[in-house]
Design a protein around this motif. Structure first.
Motif, mmCIF file in Angstrom:
data_model
loop_
_atom_site.group_PDB
_atom_site.id
_atom_site.type_symbol
_atom_site.label_atom_id
_atom_site.label_comp_id
_atom_site.label_asym_id
_atom_site.label_seq_id
_atom_site.Cartn_x
_atom_site.Cartn_y
_atom_site.Cartn_z
ATOM 1 N N ARG A 19 35.904 -3.063 -82.763
ATOM 2 C CA ARG A 19 35.073 -2.290 -83.700
ATOM 3 C C ARG A 19 34.363 -1.163 -82.968
ATOM 4 O O ARG A 19 34.267 -0.033 -83.484
ATOM 5 N N ILE A 20 33.856 -1.437 -81.772
ATOM 6 C CA ILE A 20 33.193 -0.397 -80.991
ATOM 7 C C ILE A 20 34.206 0.624 -80.492
ATOM 8 O O ILE A 20 33.935 1.835 -80.467
ATOM 9 N N LEU A 21 35.395 0.161 -80.131
ATOM 10 C CA LEU A 21 36.419 1.092 -79.641
ATOM 11 C C LEU A 21 36.853 2.057 -80.735
ATOM 12 O O LEU A 21 37.238 3.195 -80.444
ATOM 13 N N ARG A 22 36.802 1.613 -82.001
ATOM 14 C CA ARG A 22 37.130 2.559 -83.077
ATOM 15 C C ARG A 22 36.094 3.676 -83.147
ATOM 16 O O ARG A 22 36.432 4.838 -83.428
ATOM 17 N N LEU A 23 34.824 3.338 -82.896
ATOM 18 C CA LEU A 23 33.793 4.379 -82.844
ATOM 19 C C LEU A 23 34.083 5.344 -81.695
ATOM 20 O O LEU A 23 33.970 6.566 -81.851
ATOM 21 N N PHE A 24 34.443 4.780 -80.546
ATOM 22 C CA PHE A 24 34.758 5.628 -79.399
ATOM 23 C C PHE A 24 35.925 6.555 -79.716
ATOM 24 O O PHE A 24 35.927 7.734 -79.345
ATOM 25 N N GLY A 25 36.941 6.027 -80.392
ATOM 26 C CA GLY A 25 38.086 6.859 -80.749
ATOM 27 C C GLY A 25 37.697 8.022 -81.640
ATOM 28 O O GLY A 25 38.193 9.142 -81.480
ATOM 29 N N ASP A 26 36.777 7.775 -82.598
ATOM 30 C CA ASP A 26 36.314 8.857 -83.474
ATOM 31 C C ASP A 26 35.542 9.914 -82.686
ATOM 32 O O ASP A 26 35.645 11.120 -82.967
ATOM 33 N N LEU A 27 34.750 9.480 -81.700
ATOM 34 C CA LEU A 27 34.007 10.439 -80.873
ATOM 35 C C LEU A 27 34.953 11.322 -80.075
ATOM 36 O O LEU A 27 34.767 12.541 -79.992
ATOM 37 N N VAL A 28 35.951 10.709 -79.463
ATOM 38 C CA VAL A 28 36.920 11.482 -78.678
ATOM 39 C C VAL A 28 37.651 12.472 -79.569
ATOM 40 O O VAL A 28 37.875 13.632 -79.195
ATOM 41 N N THR A 29 38.022 12.040 -80.769
ATOM 42 C CA THR A 29 38.711 12.935 -81.700
ATOM 43 C C THR A 29 37.839 14.128 -82.058
ATOM 44 O O THR A 29 38.302 15.272 -82.085
ATOM 45 N N GLU A 30 36.554 13.881 -82.331
ATOM 46 C CA GLU A 30 35.661 14.995 -82.661
ATOM 47 C C GLU A 30 35.557 15.989 -81.500
ATOM 48 O O GLU A 30 35.591 17.205 -81.705
ATOM 49 N N LEU B 115 31.784 7.573 -72.582
ATOM 50 C CA LEU B 115 31.368 6.996 -73.851
ATOM 51 C C LEU B 115 30.370 5.869 -73.623
ATOM 52 O O LEU B 115 30.517 5.079 -72.686
ATOM 53 N N GLN B 116 29.371 5.785 -74.509
ATOM 54 C CA GLN B 116 28.413 4.691 -74.474
ATOM 55 C C GLN B 116 28.021 4.328 -75.898
ATOM 56 O O GLN B 116 27.925 5.206 -76.771
ATOM 57 N N ALA B 117 27.806 3.033 -76.134
ATOM 58 C CA ALA B 117 27.315 2.548 -77.424
ATOM 59 C C ALA B 117 26.082 1.693 -77.178
ATOM 60 O O ALA B 117 26.104 0.801 -76.312
ATOM 61 N N HIS B 118 25.004 1.974 -77.920
ATOM 62 C CA HIS B 118 23.749 1.244 -77.774
ATOM 63 C C HIS B 118 23.366 0.613 -79.107
ATOM 64 O O HIS B 118 23.566 1.210 -80.179
ATOM 65 N N LYS B 119 22.794 -0.560 -79.028
ATOM 66 C CA LYS B 119 22.184 -1.188 -80.203
ATOM 67 C C LYS B 119 20.749 -0.694 -80.301
ATOM 68 O O LYS B 119 19.976 -0.808 -79.346
ATOM 69 N N VAL B 120 20.382 -0.124 -81.478
ATOM 70 C CA VAL B 120 19.036 0.419 -81.648
ATOM 71 C C VAL B 120 18.217 -0.390 -82.654
ATOM 72 O O VAL B 120 16.991 -0.395 -82.596
ATOM 73 N N LEU B 121 18.873 -1.041 -83.596
ATOM 74 C CA LEU B 121 18.242 -1.968 -84.527
ATOM 75 C C LEU B 121 19.073 -3.238 -84.548
ATOM 76 O O LEU B 121 20.311 -3.184 -84.464
ATOM 77 N N GLY B 122 18.429 -4.386 -84.638
ATOM 78 C CA GLY B 122 19.142 -5.653 -84.626
ATOM 79 C C GLY B 122 18.758 -6.534 -85.793
ATOM 80 O O GLY B 122 17.627 -6.474 -86.301
ATOM 81 N N ALA B 123 19.712 -7.334 -86.217
ATOM 82 C CA ALA B 123 19.435 -8.314 -87.260
ATOM 83 C C ALA B 123 18.598 -9.462 -86.691
ATOM 84 O O ALA B 123 18.647 -9.748 -85.493
ATOM 85 N N ARG B 124 17.829 -10.115 -87.572
ATOM 86 C CA ARG B 124 17.013 -11.273 -87.168
ATOM 87 C C ARG B 124 17.286 -12.437 -88.111
ATOM 88 O O ARG B 124 16.449 -12.809 -88.946
ATOM 89 N N PRO B 125 18.490 -13.003 -88.015
ATOM 90 C CA PRO B 125 18.824 -14.091 -88.942
ATOM 91 C C PRO B 125 17.928 -15.305 -88.787
ATOM 92 O O PRO B 125 17.777 -16.109 -89.715
ATOM 93 N N GLY B 126 17.293 -15.471 -87.626
ATOM 94 C CA GLY B 126 16.391 -16.602 -87.428
ATOM 95 C C GLY B 126 15.129 -16.502 -88.255
ATOM 96 O O GLY B 126 14.501 -17.525 -88.580
#
Length: 306
Positions: free
Chosen positions: A193-204, A252-263
């Motif tokens: 899923r993250i690699l698909r984001l990377f692919g879109d960035l490279v394409t742009e 390429l870098q991907a960061h988590k900026v907001l996270g879910a809190r299912p607990g």
């Protein structure tokens, strides 16, 4: 006008731990990018430990030479254009080629030293007493050694702007990871899923630079550093770091900026005080050979000439 400052020696210094290059020296693209054929030929005659020591020393010397020439890394001169050979007595000697030769200065000398895993190199330039001689030589050698025909005003303009630092080319995406992306137990999201984001960035980025989507050929230095789960917000960024005639290299870098809190409860979320790196990679994409009708490309002036 000559001054004592203009006649003072210029010094470039570089220090590195040779283990920093160990992984890169296993990659053929890096060897071709960083080292001249003569350097690689000599390295292949050495055993593995001595080969690492030799190539690390050469790389440090190239960095020192770039500093003494007054330019940064990846700013118009490829490291392989700085060839560090040795005399019959083993002393290193520098030969500048391609774009580096246009910046040639008299009395350029280097010294390399090793101690355990540490490599250090010093480059020094002694300008001539008459500074105008160096300036005249720089003017005389400004024109590239080879220019693809035909030579017209457009081509001349492209070459004249190569000496200017090109603006940084980047791309950015922010997405929310949905429940449909969960793939493994514990609601973990697969790395694809993250690699698909990377692919879109490279394409742009290749559309911005070449007017073409290009063809992604490989990922290198791929690292997944933290889990991703549904409800997380991911910011992905790409930055063009190198161009050749047919290839574009993107960090390429991907960061988590907001996270879910299912607990806490099913809809709870958390804003991270510090973005968390979840994945990084370097991508190489191939673009079509540039034709004269690629008028849609926004920026072709920084392309490396071979």
């Amino acid at each position: 006008m000559n001054t004592s400052a203009s006649r003072a020696p210029r010094i470039g210094l570089d220090v590195l731990d040779r283990s920093e290059l160990r992984r890169l020296l296993e990659r053929p693209w890096f060897l071709r990018f960083a080292f001249a054929p003569e350097e690689l030929a000599h390295a292949e005659t050495l055993g593995a430990p001595r080969r690492l020591e030799f190539l690390a020393g050469r790389f440090a010397a190239k960095e020192a030479v770039l500093k003494v020439l007054g330019i940064g890394f990846l700013q118009g001169v490829a490291p392989r254009e700085i060839c560090v050979e040795h005399t019959s007595h083993g002393a290193p000697v520098v030969h500048l080629r391609g774009a580096a030769a246009h910046l040639i200065q008299p009395s350029l000398s280097v010294s390399i030293t090793h101690k355990q895993n540490v490599v250090a190199a010093v480059a020094i330039v002694l300008p001539p007493a008459d500074g105008s001689a160096a300036e005249n030589r720089r003017t005389e050698t400004k024109e590239p050694d080879t220019v693809p025909p035909p030579i017209d005003t457009t081509t001349a303009a492209q070459h004249s702007t190569r000496d200017e630092q090109a603006p940084e080319i980047t791309a950015f995406l922010r997405v929310r990871i949905g429940q449909e992306d969960a793939h493994y137990g514990g609601d973990l999201v697969d790395g694809a899923r993250i690699l698909r984001l990377f692919g879109d960035l490279v394409t742009e980025i290749t559309i911005r630079t070449d007017g073409d989507e290009g063809l992604l050929s490989q990922y290198s230095d791929l690292r997944f550093t933290a889990p991703v789960k549904p409800g997380d917000y991911i910011e992905a960024r790409g930055r063009l770091v190198r161009r050749t005639r047919l290839r574009r290299v993107v960090e390429l870098q991907a960061h988590k900026v907001l996270g879910a809190r299912p607990g806490a409860n099913e809809s709870a979320g958390l804003v991270l005080d510090t973005p968390q790196l979840v994945c990084s990679a370097t991508a190489t994409t191939v673009v079509p050979y540039r034709r004269t009708d690629t008028a849609t490309a926004r920026d072709s002036t920084a392309e490396e000439t071979r």
